[in-house]
Design an enzyme around this catalytic site. Structure first.
Site, PDB file in Angstrom:
ATOM      1  N   HIS A   1      12.159  30.696  16.561  1.00  8.22           N
ATOM      2  CA  HIS A   1      11.648  29.878  15.523  1.00  8.22           C
ATOM      3  C   HIS A   1      12.416  29.854  14.273  1.00  8.22           C
ATOM      4  O   HIS A   1      12.240  30.335  13.117  1.00  8.22           O
ATOM      5  CB  HIS A   1      10.321  30.570  15.154  1.00  8.22           C
ATOM      6  N   ILE A   2      13.533  29.123  14.444  1.00 12.72           N
ATOM      7  CA  ILE A   2      14.568  28.982  13.454  1.00 12.72           C
ATOM      8  C   ILE A   2      14.748  27.775  13.086  1.00 12.72           C
ATOM      9  O   ILE A   2      16.005  27.326  12.345  1.00 12.72           O
ATOM     10  CB  ILE A   2      16.094  29.468  13.878  1.00 12.72           C
TER      11      ILE A   2
ATOM     12  N   GLY B   1       6.926  11.814  11.111  1.00  9.73           N
ATOM     13  CA  GLY B   1       6.527  12.074   9.614  1.00  9.73           C
ATOM     14  C   GLY B   1       8.027  12.346   9.328  1.00  9.73           C
ATOM     15  O   GLY B   1       9.118  11.971   9.578  1.00  9.73           O
TER      16      GLY B   1
ATOM     17  N   GLU C   1       3.914  33.869  19.351  1.00 13.13           N
ATOM     18  CA  GLU C   1       4.950  34.335  18.568  1.00 13.13           C
ATOM     19  C   GLU C   1       4.763  35.820  18.077  1.00 13.13           C
ATOM     20  O   GLU C   1       3.781  36.078  17.656  1.00 13.13           O
ATOM     21  CB  GLU C   1       5.588  33.436  17.614  1.00 13.13           C
TER      22      GLU C   1
ATOM     23  N   ILE D   1      10.074  15.011   9.503  1.00 14.33           N
ATOM     24  CA  ILE D   1      11.355  15.653  10.410  1.00 14.33           C
ATOM     25  C   ILE D   1      11.671  14.320  11.525  1.00 14.33           C
ATOM     26  O   ILE D   1      12.598  14.165  11.752  1.00 14.33           O
ATOM     27  CB  ILE D   1      10.757  16.925  10.836  1.00 14.33           C
TER      28      ILE D   1
ATOM     29  N   ARG E   1       5.002  23.465  16.497  1.00 12.87           N
ATOM     30  CA  ARG E   1       4.115  24.608  16.823  1.00 12.87           C
ATOM     31  C   ARG E   1       3.884  24.860  18.231  1.00 12.87           C
ATOM     32  O   ARG E   1       3.725  24.037  19.083  1.00 12.87           O
ATOM     33  CB  ARG E   1       2.723  24.624  16.046  1.00 12.87           C
TER      34      ARG E   1
ATOM     35  N   ARG F   1      -0.498   9.150  13.673  1.00 14.26           N
ATOM     36  CA  ARG F   1      -1.745   9.180  13.379  1.00 14.26           C
ATOM     37  C   ARG F   1      -1.810   7.713  12.945  1.00 14.26           C
ATOM     38  O   ARG F   1      -2.617   7.203  13.159  1.00 14.26           O
ATOM     39  CB  ARG F   1      -2.006  10.133  12.368  1.00 14.26           C
TER      40      ARG F   1
HETATM   41  C1  DGY Z   1       7.525  25.596   8.887  1.00 17.90           C
HETATM   42  O1  DGY Z   1       7.895  25.434   7.837  1.00 17.90           O
HETATM   43  O2  DGY Z   1       6.557  25.294   9.145  1.00 17.90           O
HETATM   44  C2  DGY Z   1       8.449  26.152   9.944  1.00 17.90           C
HETATM   45  O3  DGY Z   1       7.819  26.420  10.973  1.00 17.90           O
HETATM   46  C3  DGY Z   1       9.425  27.262   9.524  1.00 17.90           C
HETATM   47  O4  DGY Z   1      10.078  26.946   8.315  1.00 17.90           O
END
Ligand code: DGY
Length: 318
Positions: free
Chosen positions: A283-284, A154, A265, A156, A236, A176
Site C-alpha cells: 500500500h505505497i 476520476g 491489510e 487518478i 482498495r 459512475r
Molecule cells: C489513499 O489516499 O486513499 C491511499 O490509499 C493512501 O494514500
C-alpha cells in the site's frame, strides 16, 4: 488550548503547522489504536488527524463526543461509516488531488513490473541463475498499441491515461457518470464493465471502496477478461474478491496482476507468495516524500480551518 491527536507518524509538517496554535499529540510509535482507544481520544481531543487504518464505525463515531473534525490522511475514506457521517453532518476531510500523479505512477510501475516480469527478473539475477544473454529468457509482453481499460476515471484514472499517452493505447473506461471531457481528451470510449473487461489488455482500477464497488471483480468478471490480460489495483483490496483472483492467477487464467492493496491489510494471503505472475506492494500508492508531505499539510490545514470556526477545504461529502 484546543487539542489535536495525530494517530500515525506522518511528515512533521502537520505537527509544525498545528502546534503553532494547538496542543498536539502524535502516536509516534504507530501503536495500534483499538476502538476503545479511538473513543477515548474522541472524548478528549478537538480534532483527530486519522489514518485509513483507524476504523470509525457508527458506534465509535457516536462516542467521540468532543472531536469536531476527523482529517483523514488519505483520499479514500472507507474507514468511516459514510451514511452515519452524512446523517449526523460529522466533519470528515480527505486529501484529494495531491496524490493523483503519485498513485498513477505507482499503478504504472506495477503495470510494467508485471508486463516485463521485472521483479521475477531481478530475483533471477540475484539468485545467481543468469548464465548469459538468451533470446528466450524471461519474455514479457508489450503494452504499446494495446487496449487499456480504466475502471474509475476520476483524478487518478485521468493521470494514468495521461502518463501513458506515448504508448498509443486505445482507451476504454467505466465510471459512475460518463465524462465527455475525458472521452474527448483521450479519444476514450465509455463501456459497461463487462464489455471493458472483455476487450482490454490492461485493466486498471481507480474506484473508491463503497457498497457498490465491494467485490466488483469476482471470478465471474475475471472469466470475461482476455487470457493474456493484466489487472492492476491501487484502489482498495476489497474491490476484488482476492480468493477468486488468486485462483485465476494460479490457473494462469490471466497473464498477471499488480496489487498495491489487499482485502485484509497488512495480512496478505500467502498463496500469492508462490506466484510469479503477481507483483505485490505494501500500500505505497501515494508514498513519495513530496506527496506524503502535501497530504500532511492539507490534513493539518483542514483542522486549522475548523478549529478556527471556518469551513473545511476537503469535506468528503457535499
Ligand atoms: C489513499 O489516499 O486513499 C491511499 O490509499 C493512501 O494514500
Amino acid at each position: 488550548m484546543k487539542k489535536v491527536y495525530i494517530t500515525t507518524d506522518i511528515p512533521d509538517i502537520a505537527e509544525e503547522l498545528l502546534k503553532k496554535q494547538f496542543e498536539v499529540v502524535v502516536n509516534t510509535d504507530n501503536k495500534f489504536l483499538s476502538k476503545e482507544d479511538l473513543i477515548k481520544i474522541g472524548c478528549e481531543y478537538d480534532a483527530i488527524l486519522s489514518s485509513l487504518t483507524n476504523i470509525f464505525d457508527k458506534d465509535t463515531l457516536s462516542k467521540c463526543t468532543k472531536t469536531k473534525i476527523f482529517a483523514n490522511y488519505a483520499v479514500g475514506f472507507n474507514n468511516f461509516d459514510i451514511d452515519y457521517i452524512k446523517e449526523k453532518n460529522i466533519i470528515v476531510t480527505n486529501t484529494p488531488g495531491v496524490l493523483s500523479d503519485t498513485t498513477a505512477e505507482t499503478a504504472i510501475s506495477l503495470l510494467f513490473a508485471v508486463s516485463r516480469r521485472i521483479v521475477e527478473a531481478d530475483r533471477f539475477v540475484r539468485d545467481g541463475n543468469w548464465e548469459g544473454f538468451s533470446p528466450k529468457l524471461l519474455l514479457g509482453k508489450d503494452i504499446y498499441n494495446k487496449t487499456l481499460g480504466i475502471i474509475g476515471a476520476g483524478r487518478i484514472g485521468h493521470r494514468f491515461a495521461e502518463k501513458l499517452r506515448g504508448f498509443h493505447m486505445k482507451i476504454l473506461y467505466n465510471n459512475r457518470n460518463r465524462d465527455l471531457c475525458f472521452e474527448k481528451s483521450f479519444n476514450a470510449e465509455y463501456c459497461e464493465i463487462d464489455d471493458l473487461l472483455k476487450r482490454s489488455d490492461v485493466v486498471t482500477i481507480h474506484v473508491p471502496l463503497t457498497e457498490e464497488t465491494r467485490y466488483m471483480i469476482t471470478k465471474k468478471e475475471i472469466n470475461l477478461m482476455k487470457e493474456d490480460s493484466i489487472l492492476i489495483n491501487t484502489s482498495r483490496g476489497s474491490v476484488i474478491k482476492e480468493d477468486d483472483l488468486i485462483e485465476a492467477l494460479e490457473n494462469k487464467r490471466i497473464y498477471g496482476a499488480g496489487l498495491d492493496v489487499f482485502e485484509d491489510e497488512p495480512n496478505v494471503n500467502s498463496r500469492f507468495f508462490k506466484l510469479n505472475n503477481v507483483v505485490l506492494l505494501p500500500h505505497i500508492g501515494s508514498a513519495s516524500k513530496e506527496t506524503r508531505e502535501m497530504m500532511a499539510s492539507i490534513a493539518a490545514k483542514n483542522i486549522i480551518r475548523i478549529l478556527e470556526g471556518g469551513e473545511p477545504i476537503n469535506l468528503v461529502y457535499k
